[in-house]
Write a protein that holds these residues in place. Structure first.
Motif, short mmCIF file in Angstrom:
data_model
loop_
_atom_site.label_atom_id
_atom_site.label_comp_id
_atom_site.label_asym_id
_atom_site.label_seq_id
_atom_site.Cartn_x
_atom_site.Cartn_y
_atom_site.Cartn_z
N SER A 64 0.70 -1.30 0.07
CA SER A 64 -0.21 -0.09 -0.02
C SER A 64 0.80 1.19 -0.01
O SER A 64 0.78 2.19 -0.55
N THR A 232 -6.42 7.24 1.02
CA THR A 232 -7.53 6.39 0.49
C THR A 232 -8.94 7.12 0.39
O THR A 232 -10.03 6.28 0.10
N ASP A 234 -12.34 9.08 -0.07
CA ASP A 234 -12.94 9.70 -1.48
C ASP A 234 -13.31 11.11 -1.08
O ASP A 234 -13.07 11.82 -0.16
N SER A 311 -5.57 9.19 -4.78
CA SER A 311 -6.20 8.28 -4.23
C SER A 311 -6.89 7.34 -5.47
O SER A 311 -7.04 5.94 -5.15
N THR A 312 -7.27 7.90 -6.40
CA THR A 312 -7.87 6.94 -7.40
C THR A 312 -6.89 6.23 -8.11
O THR A 312 -6.93 4.69 -8.27
N ARG A 315 -5.56 3.42 -5.65
CA ARG A 315 -6.48 2.18 -5.96
C ARG A 315 -6.42 1.23 -7.07
O ARG A 315 -6.26 -0.02 -6.90
N GLU A 318 -3.10 -0.57 -6.31
CA GLU A 318 -3.30 -1.50 -5.61
C GLU A 318 -4.08 -2.91 -6.05
O GLU A 318 -3.96 -3.79 -5.32
N SER A 319 -4.71 -2.74 -6.99
CA SER A 319 -5.59 -3.76 -7.72
C SER A 319 -4.71 -4.81 -8.45
O SER A 319 -4.88 -5.97 -8.57
#
Length: 353
Positions: A64, A232, A234, A311-312, A315, A318-319
């Motif tokens: 992360s 993280t 939104d 943050s977008t 994510r 991290e996927s």
């Protein structure tokens, strides 16, 4: 022999979610320094076990932090991004530095006193000695500069003390082996093996405070999630937290000096200035005399525009944990090349076969 080439090292512990304080105080600076220095950015996973040995998902937290580095704009091809435990020379040099550092130096570290609390006898030896490992992290790469927050200045001063004592204790051996590099120590010009690393502390928000208490540092360990803006979060969460941030009943002052004694106001103005990359005086010139009911929405809009893209992207990265592991493995290999060269010279200086 030429002087030490400019090189930056810094690290972030993989413990909990990164927040706005980490972003403004560290990661955004990491990105900017790429333009002027060779940089090594490390997820310091060995440090994370000094205060808490057992973690629920240390590997996931490490990935992360790496994702946050990359999402913020750190270029892992041009610079080096890796996790500390991939390079065993960190621990090897830390042991030598444990023998250089003095117990009195460690006992003076305020962060040890804060983290150990009243029951110091029950704190881990790692918690007491971890500034020595931090010195090894930096000096293993003979880094000349470290971007640090105000709270880490004492540890960097210890790093300089360790470097200088090593250079002094082994000065004859360093000279005999031709491993000295010209450097300035006070008013004296001397040769040393390790540089006296300089801190990089700059910007209007070097220390971001809690949104619930302007006298306390924004922290991942605070039980209230409203005390911090996580990377993280939104857009809705960011706006809600700023809307609920603690303030006093008075309007914003009309001078920067008027922020003194008003910790929450000073913190929010500092955050605005840092996100907008403007002096605090400019922010006060625009919003001085206005109520927080006008200032907070503007701050929320600014924070969302600055942090939502990060943050977008975080994510998205991290996927794909396999890609993060590839970045860390490649970075670890590159970091270890430098580390092995340093340790070869250190062993020759100390006399280890």
């Amino acid at each position: 022999m030429s002087e030490f080439a400019p090189r930056v090292f810094s690290g972030v512990q993989p413990t909990g979610n990164l927040h706005l304080g980490n972003y403004l105080g560290a990661i955004r600076k990491f990105v900017a320094l790429q333009e002027s220095h060779d940089c090594l950015y490390c997820v310091v996973d060995l440090h994370s076990i000094t205060a808490q040995l057992v973690h629920e998902d240390l590997a996931g937290q490490t990935r992360s932090i790496t994702a946050a580095f990359l999402a913020a704009g750190i270029d892992a091809d041009k610079h080096i991004v890796f996790n500390q435990s991939r390079v065993p020379e960190h621990a090897e040099l830390a042991w030598i530095f444990n023998c250089v550092a003095r117990i009195g130096w460690m006992n003076r570290m305020t962060q040890f006193k804060d983290k150990a609390g009243k029951d110091r006898e029950n704190a881990s030896l790692g918690l007491l000695a971890y500034p020595s490992l931090m010195a090894a992290d930096i000096l293993l790469y003979r880094a000349t500069h470290v971007p640090v927050g105000d709270d880490q200045k004492q540890h960097l001063e210890l790093t300089r003390d360790i470097a200088q004592k090593f250079n002094n204790d082994f000065s004859a051996k360093i000279a005999a082996l031709g491993l000295g590099v010209p450097m300035q120590v006070g008013e004296e010009r001397v040769d040393g093996f390790f540089p006296l690393t300089e801190p990089l502390i700059e910007g209007p928000a070097t220390r971001v405070m809690s949104l619930k208490d302007g006298t306390k540092k924004m922290s991942k360990s605070d039980p209230s999630d409203l005390s911090r803006i996580n990377l993280t979060d939104d857009a809705d969460q960011i706006a809600r937290k700023i809307r609920k941030a603690k303030t006093d009943p008075n309007p914003l002052p009309e001078t920067v000096e008027g922020l003194k004694g008003r910790p929450e106001a000073e913190n929010l103005v500092g955050i605005f200035a840092a996100l907008a990359d403007r002096p605090r005086a400019d922010v006060i010139a625009e919003y001085g005399g206005k109520p927080f009911s006008e200032f907070k929405p503007a701050l929320a809009d600014l924070a969302v525009s600055a942090l939502a893209p990060v943050s977008t992207e975080m994510r998205r990265i991290e996927s794909d944990p396999a890609e993060i592991d590839r970045v860390l493995a490649k970075g670890g290999e590159r970091a270890r090349e430098i580390a092995l060269a340093t340790m070869k010279d250190v062993k020759a200086i100390v006399g280890l076969l």
